[in-house]
Design a protein around this motif. Structure first.
Motif, PDB file in Angstrom:
ATOM      1  N   MET A   1      -6.638   0.332  -1.478  1.00 19.46           N
ATOM      2  CA  MET A   1      -5.924  -0.728  -0.760  1.00 19.46           C
ATOM      3  C   MET A   1      -6.125  -0.611   0.751  1.00 19.46           C
ATOM      4  SD  MET A   1      -2.494  -0.826  -3.148  1.00 19.46           S
ATOM      5  CE  MET A   1      -1.755  -2.352  -2.547  1.00 19.46           C
ATOM      6  N   ARG A   2      -6.220   0.627   1.243  1.00 18.62           N
ATOM      7  CA  ARG A   2      -6.490   0.818   2.682  1.00 18.62           C
ATOM      8  C   ARG A   2      -7.885   0.302   3.026  1.00 18.62           C
ATOM      9  NH1 ARG A   2      -4.710   6.432   2.195  1.00 18.62           N
ATOM     10  NH2 ARG A   2      -2.451   6.542   2.530  1.00 18.62           N
TER      11      ARG A   2
ATOM     12  N   THR B   1       0.836  -1.203   0.000  1.00 17.53           N
ATOM     13  CA  THR B   1       0.000   0.000   0.000  1.00 17.53           C
ATOM     14  C   THR B   1       0.875   1.259   0.000  1.00 17.53           C
ATOM     15  OG1 THR B   1      -1.816  -1.125   1.129  1.00 17.53           O
ATOM     16  CG2 THR B   1      -1.782   1.271   1.288  1.00 17.53           C
TER      17      THR B   1
ATOM     18  N   ARG C   1      -3.821   3.882  -3.067  1.00 16.24           N
ATOM     19  CA  ARG C   1      -3.685   3.583  -1.630  1.00 16.24           C
ATOM     20  C   ARG C   1      -5.044   3.606  -0.935  1.00 16.24           C
ATOM     21  NH1 ARG C   1       1.249   7.398   0.497  1.00 16.24           N
ATOM     22  NH2 ARG C   1       2.706   6.825  -1.129  1.00 16.24           N
TER      23      ARG C   1
END
Length: 206
Positions: free
Chosen positions: A194-195, A183, A191
């Motif tokens: 992905m977070r 990430t 990001r």
């Protein structure tokens, strides 16, 4: 001499499981490069093994219905990378195809690599290795690495909710440590996605 080498090469090949890939370099303890190449070509002529690309051979897996099954481009690419001690990452179009976000099967299967740039012809398809910077190969998760490339291919303003859900579904199968590591390497807009996958993992105790 060549007959003896041929027997040694075939003995080693027969110990491997179906679908295994081999290079001339795998047998150099039995003879020099030229001798091994000739032995492998003779084994191809006898249909003991199959030549899948120039300098690459396989002991084909046998399907009870389909018969001999040739290794796919992904298996060949990974075998070349292992031999060359190189890292590879599928590029965007291939990543999209892997996630089912594209139905197009690219004729040129392109990988980024820190190894040598080259093209390998496999039947009607081509495996292309494109030299890239170490930064583009720093991801350690196979799924998260694919997700980054797939999202880059789609572009920041073109990702639909449906595509995002599919990528999140795959990301939840990634190891949380690898996902967290990767990430940090992604562009900020990636990001965020992905977070979200990491948050979902935490909620479900992964």
């Amino acid at each position: 001499m060549i007959i003896n080498t041929e027997i040694q090469v075939l003995t080693k090949i027969k110990k491997a499981r179906g679908g295994s890939l081999f290079f001339v370099e795998d047998f150099l303890r039995f003879g020099n490069y030229k001798t091994i190449s000739k032995a492998l070509e003779r084994l191809v002529e006898k249909e003991e093994i199959s030549r899948v690309a120039r300098g690459i051979y396989a002991r084909l897996e046998k399907d009870p219905i389909l018969g001999p099954v040739k290794p796919g481009t992904e298996a060949i690419a990974k075998a070349i990378a292992k031999r060359d001690k190189a890292r590879i990452v599928p590029t965007g179009a291939l990543a999209l195809n892997t996630f089912g976000l594209s139905t197009q099967v690219p004729m040129n299967v392109v990988y980024l690599t820190d190894g040598a740039a080259r093209k390998i012809n496999v039947g009607k398809r081509t495996i292309v290795f494109k030299k890239t910077s170490p930064k583009n190969l720093a991801a350690i998760g196979e799924i998260s690495s694919l997700a980054i490339q797939a999202l880059k291919e789609l572009g920041k303003d073109n990702v639909t909710e449906s595509q995002k859900r599919i990528i999140l579904k795959y990301l939840k199968k990634e190891d949380s440590y690898r996902l967290e590591h990767d990430t940090k390497l992604a562009p900020e807009w990636i990001r965020v996605i992905m977070r979200e996958a990491l948050t979902n993992m935490t909620k479900h105790g992964k």
